[in-house]
Design a protein around this motif. Structure first.
Motif, PDB file in Angstrom:
ATOM      1  N   MET A   1       0.860  -1.166   0.000  1.00  0.00           N
ATOM      2  CA  MET A   1       0.000   0.000   0.000  1.00  0.00           C
ATOM      3  C   MET A   1       0.907   1.230   0.000  1.00  0.00           C
ATOM      4  N   THR A   2       0.669   2.092  -0.960  1.00  0.00           N
ATOM      5  CA  THR A   2       1.526   3.261  -1.108  1.00  0.00           C
ATOM      6  C   THR A   2       0.874   4.488  -0.482  1.00  0.00           C
ATOM      7  N   ARG A   3       1.675   5.479  -0.253  1.00  0.00           N
ATOM      8  CA  ARG A   3       1.221   6.743   0.335  1.00  0.00           C
ATOM      9  C   ARG A   3       0.080   7.343  -0.477  1.00  0.00           C
ATOM     10  N   SER A   4       0.236   7.391  -1.780  1.00  0.00           N
ATOM     11  CA  SER A   4      -0.797   8.022  -2.606  1.00  0.00           C
ATOM     12  C   SER A   4      -2.108   7.241  -2.569  1.00  0.00           C
ATOM     13  N   ILE A   5      -2.043   5.928  -2.463  1.00  0.00           N
ATOM     14  CA  ILE A   5      -3.262   5.120  -2.380  1.00  0.00           C
ATOM     15  C   ILE A   5      -3.996   5.405  -1.077  1.00  0.00           C
ATOM     16  N   ILE A   6      -3.269   5.480   0.024  1.00  0.00           N
ATOM     17  CA  ILE A   6      -3.893   5.749   1.324  1.00  0.00           C
ATOM     18  C   ILE A   6      -4.488   7.148   1.351  1.00  0.00           C
ATOM     19  N   LEU A   7      -3.764   8.128   0.820  1.00  0.00           N
ATOM     20  CA  LEU A   7      -4.282   9.497   0.787  1.00  0.00           C
ATOM     21  C   LEU A   7      -5.524   9.603  -0.091  1.00  0.00           C
ATOM     22  N   THR A   8      -5.512   8.923  -1.218  1.00  0.00           N
ATOM     23  CA  THR A   8      -6.675   8.914  -2.098  1.00  0.00           C
ATOM     24  C   THR A   8      -7.869   8.269  -1.397  1.00  0.00           C
ATOM     25  N   GLU A   9      -7.623   7.170  -0.704  1.00  0.00           N
ATOM     26  CA  GLU A   9      -8.694   6.502   0.027  1.00  0.00           C
ATOM     27  C   GLU A   9      -9.279   7.418   1.113  1.00  0.00           C
ATOM     28  N   ALA A  10      -8.412   8.120   1.831  1.00  0.00           N
ATOM     29  CA  ALA A  10      -8.882   9.045   2.869  1.00  0.00           C
ATOM     30  C   ALA A  10      -9.727  10.157   2.243  1.00  0.00           C
ATOM     31  N   LEU A  70      -6.444   3.600  10.164  1.00  0.00           N
ATOM     32  CA  LEU A  70      -5.363   4.428   9.621  1.00  0.00           C
ATOM     33  C   LEU A  70      -5.927   5.499   8.689  1.00  0.00           C
ATOM     34  N   VAL A  71      -6.810   5.104   7.804  1.00  0.00           N
ATOM     35  CA  VAL A  71      -7.426   6.046   6.874  1.00  0.00           C
ATOM     36  C   VAL A  71      -8.223   7.101   7.646  1.00  0.00           C
ATOM     37  N   ASP A  72      -8.925   6.680   8.699  1.00  0.00           N
ATOM     38  CA  ASP A  72      -9.701   7.630   9.501  1.00  0.00           C
ATOM     39  C   ASP A  72      -8.810   8.634  10.226  1.00  0.00           C
ATOM     40  N   VAL A  73      -7.657   8.195  10.730  1.00  0.00           N
ATOM     41  CA  VAL A  73      -6.719   9.130  11.375  1.00  0.00           C
ATOM     42  C   VAL A  73      -6.312  10.216  10.383  1.00  0.00           C
ATOM     43  N   ILE A  74      -5.995   9.807   9.188  1.00  0.00           N
ATOM     44  CA  ILE A  74      -5.598  10.766   8.158  1.00  0.00           C
ATOM     45  C   ILE A  74      -6.753  11.709   7.844  1.00  0.00           C
ATOM     46  N   GLY A  75      -7.943  11.150   7.707  1.00  0.00           N
ATOM     47  CA  GLY A  75      -9.111  11.969   7.408  1.00  0.00           C
ATOM     48  C   GLY A  75      -9.390  12.995   8.490  1.00  0.00           C
TER      49      GLY A  75
END
Length: 85
Positions: A1-10, A70-75
């Protein structure tokens, strides 16, 4: 899982939540008002964001691989700028 994928998901989660529940700032204001009433002290929207990040961090300590947390923390971190307005 890459940074851009996680950011896009958030970003996608934030957009879906906005469609379902309306603007984040409105929800944060309402949560802050309810928590203020329940706790008997003023709670700000920014404090709501910090508390929600704490909740997600506790869940991550239970299962560090839980992607949704993890995605929620970023969001929630992204929402801090709206909470401070």
């Amino acid at each position: 899982m890459t940074r851009s994928i996680i950011l896009t998901e958030a970003e996608q989660v934030l957009e879906i939540r906005a469609e379902e529940y309306g603007p984040a700032r409105v929800s944060l204001d309402k949560i802050a008002a309810r928590w203020s009433q329940n706790l008997g002290c003023e709670v700000t929207p920014a404090q709501v964001v910090l508390c929600m990040i704490d909740l997600k961090m506790v869940r991550l300590t239970h299962d560090v691989d839980h992607r949704d947390s993890l995605v929620d923390v970023i969001g929630y971190a992204v929402l801090m700028s709206e909470a401070q307005q």
